[in-house]
Design a protein around this motif. Structure first.
Motif, PDB file in Angstrom:
ATOM      1  N   HIS A 151       0.841  -1.191   0.000  1.00 55.17           N
ATOM      2  CA  HIS A 151       0.000   0.000   0.000  1.00 55.17           C
ATOM      3  C   HIS A 151       0.882   1.249   0.000  1.00 55.17           C
ATOM      4  O   HIS A 151       1.863   1.327   0.754  1.00 55.17           O
ATOM      5  CB  HIS A 151      -0.901   0.029   1.234  1.00 55.17           C
ATOM      6  N   PHE A 152       0.529   2.222  -0.824  1.00 55.89           N
ATOM      7  CA  PHE A 152       1.215   3.520  -0.856  1.00 55.89           C
ATOM      8  C   PHE A 152       0.460   4.472   0.065  1.00 55.89           C
ATOM      9  O   PHE A 152      -0.742   4.686  -0.103  1.00 55.89           O
ATOM     10  CB  PHE A 152       1.239   4.074  -2.280  1.00 55.89           C
ATOM     11  N   GLN A 153       1.160   5.046   1.038  1.00 61.31           N
ATOM     12  CA  GLN A 153       0.526   5.918   2.018  1.00 61.31           C
ATOM     13  C   GLN A 153       1.242   7.264   2.060  1.00 61.31           C
ATOM     14  O   GLN A 153       2.440   7.371   1.775  1.00 61.31           O
ATOM     15  CB  GLN A 153       0.561   5.271   3.412  1.00 61.31           C
ATOM     16  N   VAL A 154       0.494   8.301   2.422  1.00 60.37           N
ATOM     17  CA  VAL A 154       1.053   9.643   2.559  1.00 60.37           C
ATOM     18  C   VAL A 154       0.681  10.200   3.930  1.00 60.37           C
ATOM     19  O   VAL A 154      -0.351   9.834   4.509  1.00 60.37           O
ATOM     20  CB  VAL A 154       0.570  10.600   1.445  1.00 60.37           C
ATOM     21  N   ASP A 155       1.535  11.065   4.430  1.00 60.59           N
ATOM     22  CA  ASP A 155       1.254  11.769   5.678  1.00 60.59           C
ATOM     23  C   ASP A 155       0.134  12.770   5.398  1.00 60.59           C
ATOM     24  O   ASP A 155       0.277  13.647   4.544  1.00 60.59           O
ATOM     25  CB  ASP A 155       2.525  12.471   6.153  1.00 60.59           C
ATOM     26  N   ARG A 156      -0.967  12.671   6.101  1.00 63.56           N
ATOM     27  CA  ARG A 156      -2.125  13.527   5.826  1.00 63.56           C
ATOM     28  C   ARG A 156      -1.816  15.014   6.031  1.00 63.56           C
ATOM     29  O   ARG A 156      -2.455  15.868   5.420  1.00 63.56           O
ATOM     30  CB  ARG A 156      -3.313  13.113   6.706  1.00 63.56           C
ATOM     31  N   SER A 157      -0.849  15.323   6.885  1.00 65.44           N
ATOM     32  CA  SER A 157      -0.514  16.727   7.145  1.00 65.44           C
ATOM     33  C   SER A 157       0.702  17.193   6.355  1.00 65.44           C
ATOM     34  O   SER A 157       1.061  18.364   6.399  1.00 65.44           O
ATOM     35  CB  SER A 157      -0.260  16.939   8.639  1.00 65.44           C
ATOM     36  N   ASN A 158       1.349  16.300   5.627  1.00 68.15           N
ATOM     37  CA  ASN A 158       2.530  16.640   4.829  1.00 68.15           C
ATOM     38  C   ASN A 158       2.568  15.706   3.634  1.00 68.15           C
ATOM     39  O   ASN A 158       3.123  14.609   3.708  1.00 68.15           O
ATOM     40  CB  ASN A 158       3.804  16.508   5.669  1.00 68.15           C
ATOM     41  N   LEU A 159       1.969  16.131   2.524  1.00 71.20           N
ATOM     42  CA  LEU A 159       1.797  15.247   1.377  1.00 71.20           C
ATOM     43  C   LEU A 159       3.104  14.829   0.737  1.00 71.20           C
ATOM     44  O   LEU A 159       3.130  13.916  -0.095  1.00 71.20           O
ATOM     45  CB  LEU A 159       0.894  15.919   0.339  1.00 71.20           C
ATOM     46  N   ARG A 160       4.198  15.479   1.090  1.00 73.90           N
ATOM     47  CA  ARG A 160       5.499  15.089   0.550  1.00 73.90           C
ATOM     48  C   ARG A 160       6.090  13.866   1.262  1.00 73.90           C
ATOM     49  O   ARG A 160       7.026  13.238   0.768  1.00 73.90           O
ATOM     50  CB  ARG A 160       6.492  16.250   0.649  1.00 73.90           C
ATOM     51  N   ARG A 161       5.575  13.554   2.417  1.00 80.45           N
ATOM     52  CA  ARG A 161       6.093  12.419   3.196  1.00 80.45           C
ATOM     53  C   ARG A 161       5.285  11.178   2.848  1.00 80.45           C
ATOM     54  O   ARG A 161       4.070  11.127   3.055  1.00 80.45           O
ATOM     55  CB  ARG A 161       5.992  12.738   4.685  1.00 80.45           C
ATOM     56  N   THR A 162       5.946  10.170   2.318  1.00 84.50           N
ATOM     57  CA  THR A 162       5.258   8.977   1.830  1.00 84.50           C
ATOM     58  C   THR A 162       5.970   7.721   2.322  1.00 84.50           C
ATOM     59  O   THR A 162       7.112   7.761   2.787  1.00 84.50           O
ATOM     60  CB  THR A 162       5.212   8.960   0.289  1.00 84.50           C
ATOM     61  N   ARG A 163       5.280   6.618   2.181  1.00 87.51           N
ATOM     62  CA  ARG A 163       5.893   5.328   2.495  1.00 87.51           C
ATOM     63  C   ARG A 163       5.116   4.221   1.797  1.00 87.51           C
ATOM     64  O   ARG A 163       3.948   4.394   1.415  1.00 87.51           O
ATOM     65  CB  ARG A 163       5.907   5.080   4.004  1.00 87.51           C
ATOM     66  N   PHE A 164       5.775   3.079   1.605  1.00 87.37           N
ATOM     67  CA  PHE A 164       5.120   1.860   1.154  1.00 87.37           C
ATOM     68  C   PHE A 164       5.045   0.895   2.331  1.00 87.37           C
ATOM     69  O   PHE A 164       6.030   0.702   3.053  1.00 87.37           O
ATOM     70  CB  PHE A 164       5.882   1.220  -0.002  1.00 87.37           C
TER      71      PHE A 164
END
Length: 357
Positions: free
Chosen positions: A5-18
């Motif tokens: 799953h590809f996820q993003v930090d809801r308060s910082n859209l530049r921060r992501t993770r798999f």
């Protein structure tokens, strides 16, 4: 089986993770879909920016500060605990950027089903429906559908909403982020109206000006630096796909009382400073497509609405096929790169991004 799953930090859209998780045993009443492909557009960035305001994070919850941005795509049934939904069937609908999705299938019809899971019950029905695709479907046609159909129908609904309100007594409609797919979908609808129509003006970046002029659906194209070139004596409606606070402020101060209505649709310029408050002219009102859908369903019925939309969609698609290039990519690094480019507004306007994990 594990699912990525590809996820993003809801308060910082530049921060992501798999994140890789064991999908576990499929619960009763559930269907597991393997997500084959999905489209990524600037509209998905708006889903992230407005995730808390409109509820987009609620479709596919994640833990803690993380969220999953919805996309439109195609999934194939790999396991089913629901009578009437069989393995290998394929569905078009709303998905996370993931490898699999479990849904609680209900409200069946000949064309598909609805995810009736409790966490989606309060969300707009049109986002919860999964449409059965014909066996042996054309891969290119499906790519166009996931890339453009929902964005076009948003533009079509805005055009319908504006016309339904006599364009708020405006003689011009100015579209911000005119090179965006929703922007030129609206411009196409406005410019092909059979009855009298307002003048259609597009605002875009200097980089995209030539492209936007070449679309052939704008009467005039201006850059964001040319707001004062707009005729302030003409009653005007603004349809804003960008959320550019500085441009909005200048337009309000320039048009003053000639600004009859402002329709806020997107937030593609999400990192810019917000506009000033208490500006002259109409106050922005957020456009929510499901509201117009429900209105037309009540007035026209589902069959008439679907027929009108399908006719308009096929006409628009014919116009786009010669110049809009499909770009298909696979894997985690491709998704990460495409997402960052879209987030930063660096995706070429004549490119349609199709992805899979």
């Amino acid at each position: 089986m594990d699912s990525v799953h590809f996820q993003v930090d809801r308060s910082n859209l530049r921060r992501t993770r798999f994140v890789s998780k064991d999908a576990g045993a499929l619960a009763p009443g559930r269907v597991r879909l393997a997500i084959e492909r999905f489209a990524l557009t600037a509209n998905n960035i708006t889903y992230g920016v407005a995730g808390d305001m409109i509820g987009y994070w609620n479709f596919f919850p994640a833990e803690g500060e993380w969220g999953r941005i919805p996309v439109w795509g195609v999934g194939r049934v790999v396991e089913s605990n629901v009578e009437g939904v069989e393995s290998s069937e394929r569905y078009f609908g709303y998905f996370p950027m993931s490898q699999t999705l479990d849904v609680e299938a209900g409200s069946f019809s000949a064309g598909g089903f609805v995810d009736v899971a409790e966490h989606r019950a309060s969300l707009p029905p049109i986002y919860n429906r999964y449409e059965r695709l014909p066996d042996g479907g054309n891969a290119d046609d499906e790519a166009w559908m996931m890339l453009l159909r929902v964005l076009f129908l948003t533009g079509w609904l805005i055009d319908d909403f504006l016309g339904d309100n006599a364009f708020f007594e405006s003689d011009a409609v100015a579209i911000l982020s005119a090179s965006s797919k929703t922007g030129f979908s609206l411009a196409h609808c406005l410019s092909t109206r059979e009855t009298s129509r307002p003048r259609v003006i597009g605002f875009t970046s200097s980089v995209n000006r030539e492209f936007t002029e070449g679309l052939g659906c704008y009467d005039e194209v201006l850059t964001y630096e040319e707001t004062e070139a707009l005729d302030a004596s003409v009653p005007t409606t603004i349809v804003d796909m960008s959320g550019n606070g500085a441009v909005n402020t200048r337009l309000h101060r320039h048009l003053t009382e000639s600004l009859k209505y402002q329709c806020q649709v997107g937030l593609t310029h999400w990192e810019g400073a917000p506009g000033e408050e208490d500006l002259p002219g109409a106050k922005p009102e957020f456009f929510f497509a499901p509201t117009q859908v429900e209105k037309r369903l009540a007035e026209w019925g589902a069959a008439k609405l679907a027929s009108r939309q399908e006719e308009a969609w096929l006409s628009f698609l014919e116009r786009c096929r010669p110049w809009l290039q499909l770009s298909e990519m696979q894997g985690q690094s491709a998704l990460e790169e495409a997402y960052v480019q879209m987030l930063e507004g660096r995706t070429e306007p004549d490119r349609g991004v199709i992805l899979s994990l």
